[in-house]
Design an enzyme around this catalytic site. Structure first.
Site, PDB file in Angstrom:
ATOM      1  N   SER A  38     -21.359  -9.583  38.217  1.00  0.00           N
ATOM      2  CA  SER A  38     -21.547 -10.115  37.966  1.00  0.00           C
ATOM      3  C   SER A  38     -20.630 -11.025  37.882  1.00  0.00           C
ATOM      4  O   SER A  38     -19.828 -12.543  37.708  1.00  0.00           O
ATOM      5  CB  SER A  38     -22.270 -10.209  36.622  1.00  0.00           C
ATOM      6  OG  SER A  38     -23.492 -10.009  36.664  1.00  0.00           O
ATOM      7  N   ILE A  70     -10.531   8.484   0.896  1.00  0.00           N
ATOM      8  CA  ILE A  70     -10.787   7.211   0.136  1.00  0.00           C
ATOM      9  C   ILE A  70     -10.182   5.952   0.591  1.00  0.00           C
ATOM     10  O   ILE A  70      -9.783   5.955   1.774  1.00  0.00           O
ATOM     11  CB  ILE A  70      -8.981   7.663  -1.325  1.00  0.00           C
ATOM     12  CG1 ILE A  70      -9.506   8.800  -1.769  1.00  0.00           C
ATOM     13  CG2 ILE A  70      -8.859   6.211  -1.996  1.00  0.00           C
ATOM     14  CD1 ILE A  70     -10.195   8.759  -3.018  1.00  0.00           C
ATOM     15  N   HIS A 123     -27.856 -15.949  25.227  1.00  0.00           N
ATOM     16  CA  HIS A 123     -26.842 -15.895  26.823  1.00  0.00           C
ATOM     17  C   HIS A 123     -25.632 -17.515  27.307  1.00  0.00           C
ATOM     18  O   HIS A 123     -25.163 -17.122  28.002  1.00  0.00           O
ATOM     19  CB  HIS A 123     -26.616 -15.353  27.899  1.00  0.00           C
ATOM     20  CG  HIS A 123     -27.149 -13.257  28.331  1.00  0.00           C
ATOM     21  ND1 HIS A 123     -28.106 -13.410  26.959  1.00  0.00           N
ATOM     22  CD2 HIS A 123     -26.985 -12.479  28.874  1.00  0.00           C
ATOM     23  CE1 HIS A 123     -28.580 -12.235  27.302  1.00  0.00           C
ATOM     24  NE2 HIS A 123     -27.220 -11.827  27.926  1.00  0.00           N
ATOM     25  N   GLU A 177     -17.267  -4.458  25.046  1.00  0.00           N
ATOM     26  CA  GLU A 177     -16.322  -5.467  25.040  1.00  0.00           C
ATOM     27  C   GLU A 177     -14.645  -5.064  24.310  1.00  0.00           C
ATOM     28  O   GLU A 177     -13.518  -6.336  24.543  1.00  0.00           O
ATOM     29  CB  GLU A 177     -16.729  -7.077  24.766  1.00  0.00           C
ATOM     30  CG  GLU A 177     -17.687  -7.196  25.302  1.00  0.00           C
ATOM     31  CD  GLU A 177     -19.442  -6.098  25.645  1.00  0.00           C
ATOM     32  OE1 GLU A 177     -20.092  -6.675  26.573  1.00  0.00           O
ATOM     33  OE2 GLU A 177     -19.197  -5.496  24.541  1.00  0.00           O
ATOM     34  N   ASP A 196      -9.291   6.877   7.743  1.00  0.00           N
ATOM     35  CA  ASP A 196     -11.012   6.120   7.154  1.00  0.00           C
ATOM     36  C   ASP A 196     -11.229   5.182   7.757  1.00  0.00           C
ATOM     37  O   ASP A 196     -12.636   5.356   8.695  1.00  0.00           O
ATOM     38  CB  ASP A 196     -11.635   6.744   6.055  1.00  0.00           C
ATOM     39  CG  ASP A 196     -11.214   8.472   6.087  1.00  0.00           C
ATOM     40  OD1 ASP A 196     -11.573   8.757   6.365  1.00  0.00           O
ATOM     41  OD2 ASP A 196     -10.366   8.931   4.637  1.00  0.00           O
ATOM     42  N   HIS A 221       0.872  -1.432   0.017  1.00  0.00           N
ATOM     43  CA  HIS A 221       0.457  -0.016   0.124  1.00  0.00           C
ATOM     44  C   HIS A 221       0.352   1.243   0.328  1.00  0.00           C
ATOM     45  O   HIS A 221       1.236   1.886   1.259  1.00  0.00           O
ATOM     46  CB  HIS A 221      -0.681  -0.122   1.092  1.00  0.00           C
ATOM     47  CG  HIS A 221      -1.857  -1.413   1.987  1.00  0.00           C
ATOM     48  ND1 HIS A 221      -1.686  -2.583   1.912  1.00  0.00           N
ATOM     49  CD2 HIS A 221      -2.740  -1.744   1.062  1.00  0.00           C
ATOM     50  CE1 HIS A 221      -2.431  -3.351   2.040  1.00  0.00           C
ATOM     51  NE2 HIS A 221      -3.532  -2.281   0.907  1.00  0.00           N
ATOM     52  N   ARG A 260     -16.797 -18.267  39.653  1.00  0.00           N
ATOM     53  CA  ARG A 260     -16.854 -16.703  39.457  1.00  0.00           C
ATOM     54  C   ARG A 260     -16.335 -16.501  40.945  1.00  0.00           C
ATOM     55  O   ARG A 260     -15.460 -15.590  41.584  1.00  0.00           O
ATOM     56  CB  ARG A 260     -17.732 -15.992  38.442  1.00  0.00           C
ATOM     57  CG  ARG A 260     -18.843 -16.559  39.315  1.00  0.00           C
ATOM     58  CD  ARG A 260     -20.048 -15.521  38.503  1.00  0.00           C
ATOM     59  NE  ARG A 260     -21.260 -15.803  39.456  1.00  0.00           N
ATOM     60  CZ  ARG A 260     -22.731 -15.098  39.670  1.00  0.00           C
ATOM     61  NH1 ARG A 260     -22.213 -13.754  39.003  1.00  0.00           N
ATOM     62  NH2 ARG A 260     -23.922 -14.846  40.275  1.00  0.00           N
ATOM     63  N   HIS A 293      -1.493  -1.133   6.837  1.00  0.00           N
ATOM     64  CA  HIS A 293      -2.068  -1.322   5.809  1.00  0.00           C
ATOM     65  C   HIS A 293      -0.371  -0.483   5.177  1.00  0.00           C
ATOM     66  O   HIS A 293       0.245  -0.967   4.395  1.00  0.00           O
ATOM     67  CB  HIS A 293      -2.924  -1.588   5.037  1.00  0.00           C
ATOM     68  CG  HIS A 293      -3.710   0.507   4.863  1.00  0.00           C
ATOM     69  ND1 HIS A 293      -4.631   0.248   5.946  1.00  0.00           N
ATOM     70  CD2 HIS A 293      -3.349   0.754   4.419  1.00  0.00           C
ATOM     71  CE1 HIS A 293      -5.093   1.411   6.105  1.00  0.00           C
ATOM     72  NE2 HIS A 293      -4.444   1.991   4.628  1.00  0.00           N
ATOM     73  N   HIS A 349      -3.802   3.397  -3.312  1.00  0.00           N
ATOM     74  CA  HIS A 349      -4.032   2.459  -1.921  1.00  0.00           C
ATOM     75  C   HIS A 349      -3.450   1.562  -1.310  1.00  0.00           C
ATOM     76  O   HIS A 349      -2.842   1.030  -1.089  1.00  0.00           O
ATOM     77  CB  HIS A 349      -5.535   2.486  -1.675  1.00  0.00           C
ATOM     78  CG  HIS A 349      -6.127   1.994  -0.421  1.00  0.00           C
ATOM     79  ND1 HIS A 349      -5.705   1.227   0.254  1.00  0.00           N
ATOM     80  CD2 HIS A 349      -7.008   3.216   0.949  1.00  0.00           C
ATOM     81  CE1 HIS A 349      -5.728   1.120   1.042  1.00  0.00           C
ATOM     82  NE2 HIS A 349      -6.809   2.181   1.605  1.00  0.00           N
TER      83      HIS A 349
END
Length: 673
Positions: free
Chosen positions: A394, A196, A486, A424, A164, A35, A367, A75, A270
């Protein structure tokens, strides 16, 4: 000389920016891949930042207080490779000639640990700027912890280039929103606003008012900067550095591929080589009369940052020596943490903590066992910095000493816990930045089913070999009434597919504590802890922590075993109950706990075969998709799993409905025998 681009006002091309453009053109052309557009379009921005402002030392890319630079639009990798080469890093012209080739130090996208001076692996758009947020956040946290009046040993900026594509990716919203909320004033991003992307002019699909968007986040925005006018860039950069309470976005109007007379300003430049004719025309346009990969000595001299870098680091070393004299314990702690070393007493202290947890033999959700492990280990590890995606109550990631990081400046703004909000993907990429910075060990958390949102950042953590600990709770149909949306039936298996990611699914408090310790000690990659919502009984008993650390072990044996039951997590108790029922029927079976197949597979062959002997039929039991287990049970074995989505019902009913019963395990063993 002055040359008019077809899509831009008059631009003054110089040998300094000409070197960037020429190296980008030549390397992409030689590789016939790459690129060139972004490096050519951002040459002036890069020259102003790297020659006038960036504090770095090419001779020591790991200097602790260097500025961090992130090429989020990865890139355009020839931009950073050209800059590293020109400023004096250990990246030769032959390395640039070998761009994108097998074994090259100049890979298609920048890779941390592969090329000196590259701070993070970029390419998946939006993640580089998110890593930059983590790098800047690490600087804020460490500065609050270690700096003292008159002794600022942590004081550096984080710079990012982005385009972009990065802004279209939703992760940029997640991360940049939080950066504004936390007031990361040492984060400065340059937006390459060239209009672009690969498909052409972005106005057909990207019409966001980017300045207003970032202003709404709480950023300082400097709009409409002439991206090919060095003094305009300089003025914007000075304004960015002067703002210490907000991150800054500098919106630079640029022409992609500037200097290529016939292709600049279009998507043709590009992601493809310019071609020999266009490169020849570009050389004329920018006044570059040198052969491919030839850089004049005076251009090298003007770019060379080795002397300046050595002076900058030398000045910091003197400040650190004064700091060490005034605060010897803090200095030693800072050095230890930046080296990635654990405390000297970690091994003994963690072993003691695990033994105490095992002695309690609590019947609790894993947990909760995880929270207990954090409470035991965190006081030993000031570098541990946690967070959850709006699920702390939780995921149980808060511990007794948790202090939330805030926008407040100075020591009051520091802490060891980040309230990420419902982000997340952003959370995981930011934590990658925290890990990349050094001095911190991040852990993150959400429900296991929402690991999908974070998937590519999980992959990047594994690819970059970063020490991040990912706590994923509500690990199966055992969460019950929330239903199939879930219930993560496929998630543990899919995470196990990611190379270099250790996935732990633990059965009780002892296994969970050992998994936490192993994840903390691991320096070459991330770890996942998949944990239950429902209470689980203690099953490990007198099993030694060293056995659990091997990822798989014999939990309960039987003389002359006719079959082996392999299980993880909440299904371990089922395997033990089935073992008793089978024994009553005259069938002896061995029970193997396999909390982390990744670690188990790294054990030597003799150990693995001692746990899973050849020639004995096997049944695997896990409340998730079955395909993963086929390699362990073979054609003659069986898997009790779930190859469909779940249902909304109490957990006990669901386990019965899906065949996780003693009767079904017994019948399955009898069937394979």
């Amino acid at each position: 000389m002055s040359v008019a681009s077809p899509a831009a006002p008059k631009v003054v091309f110089t040998p300094l920016t000409g070197a960037i453009r020429a190296l980008a053109m030549d390397a992409v052309q030689k590789a016939n891949s790459g690129h060139p557009g972004a490096p050519m379009g951002m040459a002036e921005i890069a020259e102003v930042l790297w020659r006038r402002h960036l504090r770095h030392n090419p001779a020591n890319p790991q200097w602790a207080d260097r500025d961090r630079f992130v090429l989020s639009n990865g890139h355009g990798s020839m931009l950073i490779y050209a800059l590293l080469h020109l400023t004096g890093y250990d990246l030769s012209i032959d390395d640039l000639k070998n761009f994108r080739q097998f074994g090259s130090r100049t890979a298609g996208h920048p890779e941390v640990g592969h090329t000196p001076g590259v701070e993070t692996t970029t390419g998946p758009l939006g993640q580089g700027i998110s890593n930059a947020v983590g790098l800047a956040l690490a600087e804020k946290v460490l500065a609050a912890e270690f700096n003292r009046p008159g002794h600022e040993i942590v004081d550096h900026a984080t710079y990012a280039f982005l385009g972009d594509g990065c802004l279209m990716e939703g992760i940029s919203h997640e991360a940049c929103s939080l950066a504004g909320t936390l007031g990361l004033g040492k984060l400065i991003a340059f937006y390459d606003d060239n209009g672009i992307s690969i498909d052409g002019h972005v106005e057909g699909w990207f019409t966001d008012d980017t300045p207003k968007r970032f202003e709404a986040y709480g950023w300082q925005v400097i709009p409409n900067v002439a991206g090919h006018a060095p003094e305009a860039i300089e003025q914007a950069l000075r304004a960015a550095r002067a703002e210490t309470g907000k991150p800054t976005l500098i919106c630079c109007k640029t022409v992609i591929g500037l200097g290529a007379p016939n292709k600049a300003g279009s998507h043709d430049v590009h992601g493809a080589p310019l071609g020999a004719d266009e490169i020849a025309a570009a050389r004329t346009a920018i006044g570059w009369n040198h052969a491919p990969f030839e850089i004049p000595a005076d251009v090298y001299a003007a770019w060379d940052a080795k002397a300046k870098g050595a002076a900058l680091e030398g000045e910091w070393n003197a400040r650190f020596a004064a700091y060490r004299a005034a605060f010897p314990e803090l200095a030693a702690e800072f050095a230890r943490r930046m080296a990635g070393q654990l405390p000297a007493d970690w091994a003994a202290a963690s072993a003691k903590a695990i033994a105490e947890i095992a002695a309690k033999a609590e019947n609790i959700a894993t947990r909760k066992a995880s929270q207990n492990a954090i409470n035991a280990f965190a006081p030993l590890l000031p570098e541990l910095i946690g967070g959850s995606a709006d699920l702390a109550g939780s995921n149980l990631t808060l511990w007794k000493g948790s202090k939330g990081v805030s926008k407040t400046s100075g020591a009051e703004g520091g802490g060891n816990y980040i309230y990420y909000g419902v982000r997340e993907f952003g959370m995981t990429a930011i934590a990658n930045g925290l890990a990349l910075h050094g001095g911190l060990i991040p852990y993150t958390a959400t429900f296991l089913v929402f690991s999908d949102y974070a998937r590519n950042a999980i992959r990047m953590a594994a690819l970059m070999k970063q020490r991040q600990i990912m706590v994923y709770t509500h690990d199966s149909i055992g969460l019950g009434e929330d239903g199939p949306t879930h219930q993560p039936v496929e998630h543990v298996a899919s995470l196990r597919l990611i190379p270099n990611l250790d996935v732990w699914r633990t059965a009780d408090a002892t296994e969970t504590a050992v998994a936490w310790a192993a994840a903390i000690e691991r320096r070459d990659g991330p770890s996942v802890l998949a944990l239950s919502r429902q209470n689980l009984p203690t099953v490990t008993g007198a099993i030694a922590a060293d056995s659990i650390r091997r990822g798989g072990y014999v939990l309960s044996d039987a003389a002359n075993a006719q079959a082996v039951l392999i299980a993880t997590g909440s299904e371990i108790k089922l395997a033990l109950d089935a073992q008793q029922a089978l024994a009553a029927a005259g069938i002896a079976v061995r029970v193997v706990s396999l909390p982390c197949a990744d670690v188990f597979e790294r054990q030597d062959k003799a150990y693995r075969e001692s746990v899973l002997p050849r020639g004995i039929p096997r049944v695997a039991i896990e409340a998730g998709v079955s395909d993963f287990w086929r390699k362990y049970v073979g054609l003659d074995g069986a898997v009790i799993g779930i190859d469909r989505f779940g249902e909304s019902a109490p957990a006990g009913e669901l386990f019965k409905f899906f065949g996780f019963t003693v009767d079904n395990v017994v019948a399955t063993v009898k069937d394979i025998l």
